[in-house]
Design a protein around this motif. Sequence first.
Motif, short mmCIF file in Angstrom:
data_model
loop_
_atom_site.label_atom_id
_atom_site.label_comp_id
_atom_site.label_asym_id
_atom_site.label_seq_id
_atom_site.Cartn_x
_atom_site.Cartn_y
_atom_site.Cartn_z
N CYS A 622 0.85 -1.19 0.00
CA CYS A 622 0.00 0.00 0.00
C CYS A 622 0.89 1.24 0.00
O CYS A 622 1.72 1.42 0.90
N GLU A 623 0.73 2.08 -1.01
CA GLU A 623 1.59 3.26 -1.14
C GLU A 623 1.24 4.33 -0.12
O GLU A 623 2.09 5.13 0.27
N GLU A 626 2.52 2.66 3.27
CA GLU A 626 3.81 1.98 3.08
C GLU A 626 3.88 0.66 3.86
O GLU A 626 4.91 0.30 4.42
#
Length: 805
Positions: A622-623, A626
């Motif tokens: 998940c960006e 993180e």
Amino acid sequence: MSGLPGRLGRMASEPRSAAPHIADSHEVIRVVGARENNLKDVSVDIPKRRLSVFTGVSGSGKSSLVFATIANESQRLINETYPTFVQQFMGQLNRPDVDALENVSPAIIVDQERMGANARSTVGTATDAHAMLRLLFSRIGQPHVGSPQAFSFNIPSVSGAGAVTLEKGGKKVKERRSFEITGGMCSRCEGLGEVSDIDLDELYDKTKSLAEGAIQVPGYNADGWMVRGYTESGFVDPAKPIQDYTEQELADFLYKEPTKVKIQNINMTYEGLVPKITKAMLQKDRDALQPHVRAFVERAVKFMPCPDCGGTRLNEGARSSKIKGISIADAASMQISDLAAWLDTVDDPAVAPLMVGLRQTIASFVDVGLGYLSLDRASGTLSGGEAQRTKMIRHLGSALTDITYVFDEPTAGLHPHDIQRMNDLLLQLRDKGNTVLVVEHKPEVIEIADHIVDLGPGAGRAGGEVQYEGDVAGLRASGTLTGRHLDDRARLKDATRGARGGLEIRGATQHNLKNVDVDIPLGILTVVTGVAGSGKSSLIHGNVPAFDDVVVVDQSPIKGNRRSSPATYTGMLDTIRSAFAKANGVKPALFSANSEGACPACRGLGVIITNLGFTQSVETLCELCEGTGFSDEVLEYTLDGKNIAEVLAMSADEAFTFFTKGPAHTTLTRMIDVGLGYLTLGQALNTLSGGERQRLKLAISMAKKGAIYVLDEPTTGLHLADVDNLLALLDRLVEAGNSVIVIEHHQAVMAHADWIIDIGPGAGHDGGSIVFEGTPADLVARADTLTAKHLGEYVGASTGSATGS
């Protein structure tokens, strides 16, 4: 064409080229840059058609390399060969994190996962032996009662008739049709072999009304939907005590058939309390229930063999058909070694091909040391070691070759007497031209390896690196942790503790026990041993847990999903969240990735899962968070300079120095004591091995004082170097005033015992008796049981590096 025979003749007479064929160049499984879990860019070459053993401390990365990388990729590649229509119905495997994996052959995984706890699954149905037995009786059983399904306890006998409308010659005509299916299921117990009698006083308090919380079934809260289905149904008065119900109200409350009702404009099905909990709780395997539900069932329900079928699960028709005076129920209840002898007397030529396969399957049970089981034994009652060996049976007679067989501690649950037989089976699979990969700690198995891969040097983050590759002699000289401890032997105790009272067991007859009377001494370390199937678990689990203050620590799976972790399982996360909330003046719920603190993009998982239908799902970091699973707002709050994600990423060892007092510190101390200091607080529970699960349960249970601890093979999954730590832990438990009873085969634990109870002399009906009670030194001096023989050989091999006690 006329010149072809001459050319073929010249080719046949020419000497072979000395150059090897290119097809023979794929002689190793090559792993390049494996990074699954804690592996640190591991690259190894594993020889094919050889027996390779993977060693290292618990948590060093053995399973990550063998199962999560090699076996996982093999199965994933095989699944990709199926049509996409088939793939959509299969479990999807993720591609392992590895740079390259070359020369992989099809893998068959034989692990220690317990077999399905389905109440209808037996040893016979799980191995297809019962299917062959049904076919045998349907062909030559007298009197003939029907097809193989007439002998199946999972198929009921049903019949029906009615009129169907057909169009003939432009006219609609009605014709009568009927059908009949002859099954073997006992109609009274529905093929379960037992019936239940419910104590109504345990279901409800008759002095209370439903609104006052009369129902005492777990999950039936007075203001919950389960109870509102009764209080708002209109069939009963919610304000009236149950003892004042009319006969009709009581019948509707307890036994009413499913009926459609509308509650607050929602369509629901009303059903009497007894049939409702029967379906929800009683028809499920009791071992698979949650602990508080199982405790309620054991308290409220009395189970007994079905009086109609005598516990055989089969109706009278199936039991009436016999071969040489034996029914299929008789055959399924025989000890398998006896069944093999009976099958040798069946020589009807009409079933000769079937008998070859059936005899081979039954002989395989004996070969893997399971001749003491019976085909009607419920598969959910098998130990991890028994389940693994049962899975082996399918493969022993296989004509397939160039397969990769992957085993997870195949000696788990085996007495030293049986380990040689298991070694022979592993070598037999290798000698057929297969690659055999074994994760193992026992020196007896390590010593037969063609190739050894030792991982370490430590566990968790301190592991994941190859420490040694080569043969056994090289391992001994390597100086690695495994090499240094390979020849370690425990010594017998110089002095044993004296008991403080005893636990009386009288007339124990569970399974194969023969009216056993024994006094288990309290206040000391007692080891119960004997060959697999001798009756150890029947004696202890069948009798000791009936007493108060008994803590049973076994290897059954911990219920949990990818969101569960050591922090949640031990209850430590509640303490940690409260500490963060207090330090920052906010709500504790903010620090839960399953609640208000969850990252909005991944909902607390830390990864984004993209479902691609028939191919494997893709997980990407998940960006937004993180990979932490927490929202940015939550990560701004800190406790002593660390945010919640950084704390959950700590190992137990690291967290121990961070939380210097309070309940979290106490729990972490226990985790370190049981050898789990390397586990991170946020690690998913479903990634733990059986041994790690057991030790985590032990860490939680260690709070009791003056309790009786029952440990079932605690050395499972333990490296040779860790057995010393376990023995020290058992000593600390005893010295704190507890009684410790250990079911164990490991000679180091036997040698360290204060008292040994040896059960035998053999397995199944050849066991079930106490063959020795006394100190380890007395057992070795007598040397007239299998345990005495092997313990004597073990302590006689003591060296200067022997572990002391």
